[in-house]
Design a protein around this motif. Structure first.
Motif, mmCIF file in Angstrom:
data_model
loop_
_atom_site.group_PDB
_atom_site.id
_atom_site.type_symbol
_atom_site.label_atom_id
_atom_site.label_comp_id
_atom_site.label_asym_id
_atom_site.label_seq_id
_atom_site.Cartn_x
_atom_site.Cartn_y
_atom_site.Cartn_z
ATOM 1 N N VAL A 308 1.029 -1.128 -0.054
ATOM 2 C CA VAL A 308 -0.057 -0.420 -0.609
ATOM 3 C C VAL A 308 1.319 1.000 0.279
ATOM 4 N N PHE A 309 1.951 0.848 0.909
ATOM 5 C CA PHE A 309 2.542 2.555 0.918
ATOM 6 C C PHE A 309 3.660 2.712 -0.467
ATOM 7 N N ALA A 310 4.112 1.473 -1.257
ATOM 8 C CA ALA A 310 4.274 1.437 -2.581
ATOM 9 C C ALA A 310 4.139 2.310 -3.968
ATOM 10 N N ALA A 311 2.403 1.655 -3.389
ATOM 11 C CA ALA A 311 2.025 2.047 -4.538
ATOM 12 C C ALA A 311 1.410 4.185 -4.150
ATOM 13 N N SER A 312 0.917 4.241 -2.987
ATOM 14 C CA SER A 312 1.207 5.469 -2.602
ATOM 15 C C SER A 312 2.012 6.516 -3.103
ATOM 16 N N PHE A 313 3.580 5.875 -2.911
ATOM 17 C CA PHE A 313 4.278 6.596 -3.786
ATOM 18 C C PHE A 313 4.707 6.316 -4.612
ATOM 19 N N PHE A 314 4.036 5.455 -5.755
ATOM 20 C CA PHE A 314 4.148 5.662 -7.515
ATOM 21 C C PHE A 314 3.323 6.548 -7.530
ATOM 22 N N GLY A 315 2.126 7.059 -6.712
ATOM 23 C CA GLY A 315 1.353 8.115 -7.132
ATOM 24 C C GLY A 315 -0.442 7.530 -7.072
ATOM 25 N N LYS A 416 10.396 9.656 -4.184
ATOM 26 C CA LYS A 416 9.528 8.996 -3.795
ATOM 27 C C LYS A 416 9.488 7.816 -4.451
ATOM 28 N N VAL A 417 9.496 7.259 -6.103
ATOM 29 C CA VAL A 417 8.972 6.264 -6.835
ATOM 30 C C VAL A 417 9.699 5.393 -6.347
ATOM 31 N N THR A 418 11.315 5.888 -5.909
ATOM 32 C CA THR A 418 12.752 4.788 -6.045
ATOM 33 C C THR A 418 12.757 4.225 -4.992
ATOM 34 N N LEU A 419 11.493 5.259 -3.690
ATOM 35 C CA LEU A 419 11.374 4.254 -2.341
ATOM 36 C C LEU A 419 9.766 3.358 -3.078
ATOM 37 N N GLY A 420 9.898 3.791 -3.568
ATOM 38 C CA GLY A 420 8.154 2.598 -3.754
ATOM 39 C C GLY A 420 8.473 1.649 -4.345
ATOM 40 N N PHE A 421 10.282 1.472 -5.231
ATOM 41 C CA PHE A 421 10.144 0.244 -5.082
ATOM 42 C C PHE A 421 10.521 -0.196 -4.401
#
Length: 670
Positions: A308-315, A416-421
């Motif tokens: 869920v956190f990763a999806a949030s970081f992906f936008g 943010k996207v990098t953290l999502g990965f």
């Protein structure tokens, strides 16, 4: 083990488990009789929290099961089989590939008997196995030796005997004296005097070696700082710095006072986040925090949370707290004055920035939960808060620094996207724990590695600008830092590819599922013990002039298998063990009967009977080295003297190499 904090630093937590005597289970043995010709032999056990005792009839391929044995009997017949009583737990164990049954807190094992003569005598014992999440006890025996008048002949006498009978307290820790009969069982290569010398206790010498102090909390603190620095550069926090500092400078005509209040503001941020860590510690406690790293349900929940956190970081969406909360806190800070208003402003910052800091805090708390320490969350949050708060104070002291600070922009969304990965990668780690616990086999080692290869390849391609996410700037171009991050991510993905065919991949051994889940394995660099007999191995070591590693292990020892799969498969470790040492593996649950039973004396003066090969090696471990848990690795010279401190379950390969090299250096110096 050893635990993950953040992929960017590749910090591995090294936790040494020092060898020490364990006493987690205490049994009493009783013969209960009545006015009939039947009775019950009852073994009642109290089990320490975190430990469990295995039930009966688990099968030959499982761990040490509870079993009943008779040395001699007269006037007594056994009725039926040993029966467990208590709350039995049954769950799938991935290492054994079978359902295991065990007891926690307390258990009783009952063997029914029938009296056949006016008098009776029986000498018997219960053998059981006990484990926790990190170690296992060797097969442990609870003895009962009784004789008297049969209640079938004289009921009143039986009642009196039962009233006088006291439970025989049996503990499973003992140090015993080597007997001539034990030494006589040694190979002809060593005479009795030499064997006695090899069995001489070295507990004090072993304890004299400086044991490494765990740096886990220090690494947790560093990981917290890294998390705080990452959060600092997110779009929710970085733009607030100049606005907040400007507010403090305009609020007070005196710059000195403004700086003082900005420092108080930073301290308030630290207090808020440290308080959060304390709340987590008090709500869960050490044992529950440790359960977070081992319980399948919790690991599934962690996995879903990170996804869920990763999806949030992906936008896909924004994780935000209700705006009314931050509005109310902001209003309260304006209505109040003094220190309270500053604290409320810091609390408002925490709420406003939650969409960026929340996933990082959540990941940090999940990671430190595996430490099983109530201090770990607090230390982690302290590091996080300091990294987050220091810039506010520094920019308030030196406002001109704001001019040279990088401006907000698209680079923050890239972060943010990098953290999502990264969070998706660690979500798979937690799912893997649940997969192993339930035996689903949906995330075996090659599947796990394939997903990680795909994730880090996609991360590299994203950093090179080959595709975008919703919040990225149109026409985004790759800058120099992003290029080097992309290079590192793609190189890491390529590094993992040989693991699909069984390469050890020691850089990810702490994250990937164990090697035994690999279906297709071309890697043959495995380690096998040269000897499974202590005296025979020591005789060979003397002839070859090599040091010895004594490996106290067990057929049913899960963590022993983990060490062999994660550490011994490393090429450098395997080379040292195969070429530089004589490896002696002593299985403390080996059921092979000794040629002759051996009576030994405990330190409390009681007698203990060694009946099997496993009994002999278990008693060697207790008597000579002062430990009774497995796995345990001890480096000794040809006289049986320790070369360095002992080592237990820890999958840190570099530390294991240091351990082996230190033994070689000490042996060369002697």
């Amino acid at each position: 083990m050893k635990k993950s904090m953040t992929m960017m630093l590749l910090l591995l937590v090294a936790m040494f488990c020092n060898a020490q005597m364990q006493d987690p289970v205490k049994f009493t043995a009783q013969l209960k009789t009545g006015n009939t010709a039947e009775g019950e032999i009852v073994f009642s056990g109290k089990i320490q929290k975190g430990w469990h005792v295995y039930s009966t009839n688990l099968g030959s391929d499982g761990p040490i099961e509870a079993s009943f044995h008779v040395d001699k009997k007269d006037g007594v017949e056994l009725v039926g089989k040993l029966t467990p009583r208590g709350k039995e737990i049954s769950e799938m164990d991935p290492m054994f590939g079978m359902k295991l049954r065990y007891f926690e807190h307390s258990v009783q094992f009952v063997q029914k008997v029938k009296f056949t003569k006016p008098t009776y005598s029986i000498k018997c014992y219960l053998e059981f196995g006990a484990c926790n999440e990190e170690m296992c006890m060797p097969p442990t025996q609870v003895e009962l030796n009784k004789q008297g008048k049969s209640p079938a002949v004289d009921g009143e006498a039986a009642k009196e005997e039962e009233a006088k009978e006291e439970a025989v307290a049996i503990t499973d820790t003992a140090a015993v004296a080597v007997t001539d009969s034990a030494a006589a069982a040694a190979p002809a290569a060593l005479d009795t005097a030499e064997v006695k010398k090899l069995w001489t206790p070295v507990i004090d010498e072993l304890n004299d070696y400086d044991q490494p102090v765990s740096n886990s909390l220090f690494y947790i603190f560093l990981a917290g700082i890294v998390g705080g620095l990452v959060a600092l550069f997110t779009p929710c926090v970085w733009p607030i710095i100049p606005m907040t500092v400007s507010f403090f400078l305009k609020r007070n005509k005196s710059r000195k006072k403004a700086i003082r209040e900005a420092i108080i503001y930073g301290v308030s941020i630290v207090v808020i986040y440290v308080a959060l860590g304390l709340v987590v510690s008090m709500l869960f406690g050490a044992s529950a925090l440790n359960a977070l790293s081992t319980n399948a349900v919790f690991n599934i929940a962690f996995c879903l949370m990170l996804v869920v956190f990763a999806a949030s970081f992906f936008g896909a969406f924004e994780i935000t707290l209700p705006s009314s909360w931050s509005n109310k806190m902001d209003q309260k800070s304006e209505e109040t004055s003094g220190l309270l208003s500053i604290f409320l402003m810091a609390f408002t910052l925490s709420l406003v920035s939650f969409s960026c800091t929340g996933p990082i805090i959540g990941f940090l708390l999940v990671a430190v939960a595996s430490e099983g320490s109530i201090v770990a969350p607090t230390i982690g949050m302290l590091g996080f808060a300091i990294a987050l708060a220091v810039p506010f104070a520094l920019f308030a002291m030196f406002p001109t620094l704001l001019k040279s600070a990088p401006k907000s922009g698209g680079w923050m969304n890239v972060l943010k996207v990098t953290l999502g990965f990264v969070e998706l990668a660690f979500a798979l780690k937690f799912l893997s724990v649940a997969d192993l616990a339930y035996g689903w086999h949906i995330l075996d080692r090659e599947t796990f590695l394939a997903l990680w290869i795909a994730l880090f390849t996609l991360l590299g391609l994203y950093l090179l600008g080959l595709f975008n996410f919703p919040h990225d700037d149109e026409g985004r171009r790759t800058n120099v830092p992003q290029f080097f991050l992309a290079l590192a991510s793609l190189a890491f993905a390529f590094y993992m590819i040989p693991g699909l065919w069984g390469a050890p991949l020691k850089a990810v051994s702490a994250f990937a599922p164990p090697m035994n889940t690999q279906d297709f394995n071309l890697y043959k660099n495995e380690v096998h013990p040269r000897f499974t007999d202590y005296e025979a191995g020591m005789a060979a070591a003397r002839l070859e002039g090599k040091p010895v590693m004594v490996d106290f292990t067990g057929f049913g020892c899960v963590n022993c298998r983990k060490m062999e799969a994660a550490v011994w498969t490393d090429a450098k470790v395997a080379d040292l063990l195969n070429q530089k040492y004589v490896l002696i593996s002593l299985f403390v649950d080996d059921k092979t009967p000794l040629p002759e039973q051996i009576e030994v004396t405990d330190t409390d003066g009681s007698k203990r009977t060694l009946r099997t090969v496993g009994d002999k090696w278990s008693y060697l471990q207790r008597y000579k080295f002062g430990s009774n848990t497995q796995p345990m690795y001890i480096l000794i010279d040809n006289e049986g003297k320790p070369l360095t401190g002992s080592r237990s379950y820890d999958e840190d390969i570099s530390e294991y190499m240091d351990f082996l090299n230190a033994g070689l250096d000490a042996y060369a110096n002697r």
